[in-house]
Design a protein around this motif. Structure first.
Motif: not given
Length: 151
Positions: A28-33, A53-56
Motif C-alpha cells: 500500500c501507499f498512504d498519502p498521509v504517512e 511516497l516522495p517526501g516521506q
C-alpha cells in the motif's frame, strides 16, 4: 564443540523478501504517512515492508538495541547518519541495501520523485525505538517509542 547458530545475514533475509508478490499483505501507499507492515517474525528476527511516497521519511532514530538490515526493492531512499556532529547522506537505489549494528542511529527519506519500497529485518525483533534531535552536533533523546503502543 560450539553448536551456536551461525550469524544470520539480515541483508540476505531482506533480499529473500524483495518481491511484493510473495508478501502475506498487499503493498500500500498512504498519502498521509509512511505505510508499514510486518511480513514475518520468529524467535530470531522479524521482517517489515515499508512504502515511501516522495517526501516521506523517518525521524532520527535507533532500533532499541536490535541489529538490522534493509534493502530498497523499488525507487531510491536516502539514509543519513551522524558523522562528526552532522548528518551525512547516502543514496540507496533499487537493489542496494545496508546492514547496521545495535547502536545505529539514522534518518531514512524518499527524496526522489517516485514511490519507494523497502524491506527491513531486525534481530532481535523490535521492542522499542528511540527518536532523537541533533542539537549542536549531539544526539538528544526526544522520545522512546514502544512496540504495541507506538507502532
Amino acid at each position: 564443540m560450539d553448536h551456536q547458530r551461525p550469524e544470520l545475514d539480515l541483508l540476505a533475509v531482506a533480499a529473500r523478501w524483495a518481491d511484493p508478490a510473495g508478501w502475506p499483505v498487499s503493498l500500500c501507499f498512504d498519502p498521509v504517512e509512511r505505510w508499514y507492515a510486518r511480513l514475518a517474525a520468529d524467535a530470531d528476527h522479524e521482517v517489515w515492508a515499508l512504502s515511501w511516497l516522495p517526501g516521506q521519511g523517518t525521524d532520527l532514530h535507533d532500533h532499541g538495541g536490535s541489529s538490522g538490515g534493509f534493502r530498497v526493492v523499488a525507487g531510491a531512499l536516502t539514509e543519513e547518519v551522524v558523522t562528526g556532529g552532522r548528518l551525512r547522506p547516502r543514496l540507496l537505489v533499487t537493489g542496494s541495501g545496508r546492514r547496521f549494528g545495535p547502536r545505529h542511529v539514522h534518518v531514512v527519506t524518499n527524496r526522489g520523485d517516485v514511490p519507494a519500497v523497502s524491506v527491513h529485518v531486525y534481530r532481535p525483533a523490535l521492542t522499542r525505538m528511540t527518536r532523537y534531535h541533533l542539537v549542536d552536533g549531539r544526539l538528544r533523546v526526544a522520545e522512546v517509542a514502544e512496540a504495541g503502543r507506538s507502532w
